[in-house]
Write a protein that holds these residues in place. Sequence first.
Motif, PDB file in Angstrom:
ATOM      1  N   TYR A 298       0.832  -1.052  -0.063  1.00  0.00           N
ATOM      2  CA  TYR A 298       0.054  -0.038   0.105  1.00  0.00           C
ATOM      3  C   TYR A 298       1.005   1.234  -0.068  1.00  0.00           C
ATOM      4  N   LEU A 299       2.085   1.243   0.770  1.00  0.00           N
ATOM      5  CA  LEU A 299       2.959   2.230   0.572  1.00  0.00           C
ATOM      6  C   LEU A 299       3.440   2.526  -0.769  1.00  0.00           C
ATOM      7  N   LYS A 367     -10.020   5.345   3.305  1.00  0.00           N
ATOM      8  CA  LYS A 367      -9.160   4.950   2.272  1.00  0.00           C
ATOM      9  C   LYS A 367      -8.339   3.763   3.179  1.00  0.00           C
ATOM     10  N   PRO A 368      -7.536   2.797   2.413  1.00  0.00           N
ATOM     11  CA  PRO A 368      -7.043   1.693   2.949  1.00  0.00           C
ATOM     12  C   PRO A 368      -5.889   1.883   4.072  1.00  0.00           C
ATOM     13  N   LEU A 369      -5.046   2.887   3.384  1.00  0.00           N
ATOM     14  CA  LEU A 369      -3.761   3.020   3.856  1.00  0.00           C
ATOM     15  C   LEU A 369      -3.719   3.182   5.841  1.00  0.00           C
ATOM     16  N   MET A 375      -2.858  -2.045  11.310  1.00  0.00           N
ATOM     17  CA  MET A 375      -2.529  -3.249  11.612  1.00  0.00           C
ATOM     18  C   MET A 375      -1.479  -3.907  11.510  1.00  0.00           C
ATOM     19  N   ALA A 376      -0.380  -3.347  10.573  1.00  0.00           N
ATOM     20  CA  ALA A 376       0.804  -3.810  10.248  1.00  0.00           C
ATOM     21  C   ALA A 376       1.795  -3.414  11.538  1.00  0.00           C
ATOM     22  N   THR A 377       1.299  -2.270  12.185  1.00  0.00           N
ATOM     23  CA  THR A 377       2.173  -1.853  13.405  1.00  0.00           C
ATOM     24  C   THR A 377       1.831  -2.608  14.522  1.00  0.00           C
ATOM     25  N   GLY A 378       0.523  -3.040  14.924  1.00  0.00           N
ATOM     26  CA  GLY A 378       0.277  -4.107  15.734  1.00  0.00           C
ATOM     27  C   GLY A 378       1.124  -5.558  15.671  1.00  0.00           C
TER      28      GLY A 378
END
Length: 403
Positions: A298-299, A367-369, A375-378
């Motif tokens: 996504y980035l 938006k998804p980002l 989510m990824a940080t967790g």
Amino acid sequence: MHSSRFFKMALILGLLSAIGPFAIDMYLPALPAIGQSLGADVSAVQLSLTAFFLSLGVGQLLYGPVSDMLGRKPPLYFGLVVFTAASVGCATATNIETLIAFRFIQGLGAAAGMAIPRAVVRDLHTGNDAARLMSLLMLVFSVSPILAPLAGSAVIAVTGWRGVFWAVTLVGLAGLVLIYTMLDETRPVSERVESNLGSALRAYGVLLRDTHYLGLVFIGSSAMAGFFVYLAGSPFVLINHYGLTPTMYSLAFSVNAVAFIGAAQFTGTLGERFGLVHVVKMAASASGVVMFAMLAYYLAGGDQLAVLMVLYFIASAFMGLVIPTTSVLALEKHGAIAGTASALLGTLQMLTGAAAMGVVGLFSNGKPLPMVVGMATGALIGVALTWGTLGGTPSSAPKQQHC
């Protein structure tokens, strides 16, 4: 324990544990409609979800020690009565402020069904048997995110969003009947003698000084935080951004629950073969790798729903191994204060999740980002905690003990 009784207990505890999540998952498809009906923006509607999580977490701090003092059943009765009454309040709310207030009260009632079943598992088993019972409990518990959004979509189509809360009211009443007719008391009077307010406070002190316990709790909390971020953001991302209907969203949400459920059923088997500690190390690390890949996608400007769904399906499977296993390991050495230990575990998980939702909600734009970053940080924090807590811990399977 005889296998038929083993499965019966898993069914009862799973259904009781699922009442609170059912009240979350069933109304997820209604979030956009609630905002339109009550004239509230996205952040205000999400606050009704955050309020529920906050009270669901804080309430467990009360129910855990009380269940050590009075037994497991009395606080379950009280909690479900509060939950049922608040559900009626939610169904009749005329503005977003009233809905948020009743959702907070509803969460306080639902907290009983979250804290106490884990304590019952610890009353009965430790080690791999506990992991197996916990995974079966999670099997029943995880039916909620599969069926609840679908049921919610059907109810919304017929009655509107208020019908969701009337349905949840019936669920609360069914839970009361289940406790009365099928659940035996697992905390004998003889074990409650030394349980009082002072001992509860001392128990919390012991737990808060136990870095190994806290490490395990926050490994599970980090995994749950990523899920809570998805929980709060996915209705707006999948329905408004990607154009799914409420029913299609419910099906998409359910797919991840299937992955979680399926993987959770292997915790006992994998624990016996590799040791519960090794299972946590492997699963948490793999989940982190998958979520990092999603974040990188996504980035880099990607925006395909299929990528989000596939990668989160894989990550959900690994979370299905992490969450029940860390719960078992955290309670392993605290059988005498299982209710209190379970309550603190649940509270920290819920508060971590609520905090994550609140922070990500500040940046939500439909938006998804922002959701993916949360989510990824967790997941990545979970990886760091896993190796910090369990990096030097032997991975052999723990010896089975029976209470």
